[in-house]
Enzyme design. Structure first.
Site, mmCIF file in Angstrom:
data_model
loop_
_atom_site.group_PDB
_atom_site.id
_atom_site.type_symbol
_atom_site.label_atom_id
_atom_site.label_comp_id
_atom_site.label_asym_id
_atom_site.label_seq_id
_atom_site.Cartn_x
_atom_site.Cartn_y
_atom_site.Cartn_z
ATOM 1 N N ASP A 67 0.814 -1.222 0.000
ATOM 2 C CA ASP A 67 0.000 0.000 0.000
ATOM 3 C C ASP A 67 0.847 1.273 0.000
ATOM 4 O O ASP A 67 2.062 1.223 0.194
ATOM 5 C CB ASP A 67 -0.977 -0.005 1.187
ATOM 6 C CG ASP A 67 -0.327 -0.476 2.497
ATOM 7 O OD1 ASP A 67 0.918 -0.468 2.589
ATOM 8 O OD2 ASP A 67 -1.066 -0.853 3.420
ATOM 9 N N ASP A 136 -7.429 -2.452 14.337
ATOM 10 C CA ASP A 136 -8.840 -2.626 13.972
ATOM 11 C C ASP A 136 -9.064 -3.884 13.121
ATOM 12 O O ASP A 136 -10.153 -4.085 12.587
ATOM 13 C CB ASP A 136 -9.371 -1.374 13.241
ATOM 14 C CG ASP A 136 -8.681 -1.132 11.895
ATOM 15 O OD1 ASP A 136 -7.762 -1.905 11.534
ATOM 16 O OD2 ASP A 136 -9.066 -0.166 11.211
ATOM 17 N N HIS A 138 -7.383 -4.662 10.305
ATOM 18 C CA HIS A 138 -7.118 -4.544 8.866
ATOM 19 C C HIS A 138 -5.851 -5.299 8.461
ATOM 20 O O HIS A 138 -4.974 -5.553 9.278
ATOM 21 C CB HIS A 138 -7.064 -3.076 8.420
ATOM 22 C CG HIS A 138 -5.886 -2.287 8.891
ATOM 23 N ND1 HIS A 138 -5.958 -0.942 9.172
ATOM 24 C CD2 HIS A 138 -4.588 -2.627 9.117
ATOM 25 C CE1 HIS A 138 -4.768 -0.509 9.542
ATOM 26 N NE2 HIS A 138 -3.920 -1.505 9.521
ATOM 27 N N GLU A 143 -9.694 -1.834 5.424
ATOM 28 C CA GLU A 143 -10.319 -1.513 6.700
ATOM 29 C C GLU A 143 -11.562 -2.387 6.912
ATOM 30 O O GLU A 143 -12.073 -2.982 5.955
ATOM 31 C CB GLU A 143 -10.715 -0.039 6.721
ATOM 32 C CG GLU A 143 -9.533 0.933 6.566
ATOM 33 C CD GLU A 143 -8.665 1.036 7.822
ATOM 34 O OE1 GLU A 143 -8.554 0.059 8.595
ATOM 35 O OE2 GLU A 143 -8.081 2.111 8.033
#
Ligand code: PGA
Length: 259
Positions: A67, A136, A138, A143
Site C-alpha cells: 500500500d 482494527d 485490517h 479496513e
C-alpha cells in the site's frame, strides 16, 4: 493457520526473516510481497544483516508493496516507498526496476490500481506476502467492511488507523485520508502469507483474526480461507488467543519431530 508464538518481537522477527530468506534461497527469482509499519522493521533489519554478512542475494527477486498513501510523493518522508528504501531496499541488492510500490501521485488511480494487479500477475504472482495487522483488524489498508474479494483500489482510512499512524506525522491532521491498497482478494492469491503481530495493542485483533468468524469486519480473518498462512506473534500479541497452549505445543512438537 500455523500460529508461532515467540517470546519477544526480536526473536519473532529473526524467525520470520529466516522463513523469507529460505524462500529466496530456494527460488532466487521469488516474488516477495512486502509491508510497512513498525511491525516488519526487525524482519527487514535481519534481512539486511543476512545480505551483508551471509551474502543473501536479492538481485533476482521482484517485490510488491501492499500500500501507499494517496497524494504522497515517493520521496516524501512519510511515504511508504521512502520507508522501504530507508529500511530495506537501499541496503540490499534488489534492482530498483524490480521494486513495486503503488504510486500515491498517480493521476488515474483506478488505472494505476489495475496496472498494479496486472504487474503482479505478469510477475507470476506473489510467492510470499508479509503482512502486519491493524489494531482494527485490517490487513494492508483493507479496513473493516472491506470486501473479502476486493482488489487493489483506493480505500478511505478509519479514524483508528489514522490515529495509529499519526506517530509518523507532525499532526493528526496531516495523516492522509486515503490510501492505495492491494485488496483482500489480491492478498489471498499469494502462494503463502506471513502475518506478524507484535505488542498488546494487537492482541484483540489477532484473536479475532485467527479464532473469530471470517468476517469483513475483521479483514485479517479472511486469511482463515488461505491454505498456507503462518502467523508469527510475540507473547503480548498472543495473549488473547484461546488456543495459545495448543499452538505452543504444536510448534514444540514440529521443532522436535519435524511434524
Ligand atoms: P504497525 O501497523 O506495524 O505500524 O503496527 C500494522 C498495520 O497497520 O498493518
Amino acid at each position: 493457520m500455523e500460529v508461532i508464538i515467540k517470546k519477544d518481537q526480536s526473536t519473532a522477527s529473526v524467525y520470520a526473516a529466516r522463513l523469507l530468506a529460505d524462500v529466496v534461497k530456494v527460488k532466487p527469482h521469488a516474488v516477495l510481497g512486502l509491508a510497512t509499519g513498525s511491525t516488519p522493521l526487525g524482519l527487514y533489519r535481519e534481512l539486511v544483516r543476512m545480505h551483508r554478512e551471509e551474502g543473501l542475494d536479492f538481485s533476482r527477486v521482484t517485490t510488491f508493496n501492499l500500500d501507499e498513501y494517496v497524494g504522497v510523493a515517493p520521496t516524501h518522508p512519510v511515504s511508504y516507498h521512502r520507508f522501504m528504501n530507508e529500511n530495506l531496499f537501499d541496503h540490499i541488492n534488489v534492482p530498483s526496476s524490480q521494486v513495486h510500490v503503488p504510486d500515491g501521485l498517480a493521476e488515474d488511480l483506478p488505472g494505476h490500481c489495475r496496472a498494479y494487479e496486472e504487474a503482479i500477475r505478469n510477475a507470476g504472482g506473489i510467492d510470499i506476502q508479509v503482512l502486519g495487522i491493524g489494531s482494527d483488524g485490517h490487513i494492508a489498508f483493507n479496513e473493516p467492511s472491506s470486501s473479502l474479494g476486493s482488489r487493489t483500489r483506493t480505500k478511505m482510512l478509519t479514524e483508528e488507523t489514522r490515529k495509529d499512524n499519526a506517530r509518523f506525522f507532525d499532526r493528526l491532521e496531516d495523516v492522509p485520508h486515503h490510501a492505495i491498497t492491494m485488496g483482500v482478494g489480491t492478498i489471498l492469491e499469494s502462494a503463502r502469507c506471513l502475518m506478524l503481530a507484535f505488542g498488546g495493542n494487537k492482541a484483540g485483533a489477532l484473536a479475532a483474526a485467527v479464532e473469530g468468524p471470517v468476517t469483513s469486519m475483521v479483514p485479517a480473518s479472511a486469511l482463515q480461507l488461505h491454505p498456507r498462512v503462518q502467523v508469527i506473534a510475540d507473547e503480548p500479541a498472543a495473549a488473547r488467543l484461546a488456543l495459545k497452549a495448543y499452538y505452543q505445543q504444536a510448534l514444540a512438537r514440529r521443532e522436535e519431530t519435524g511434524r
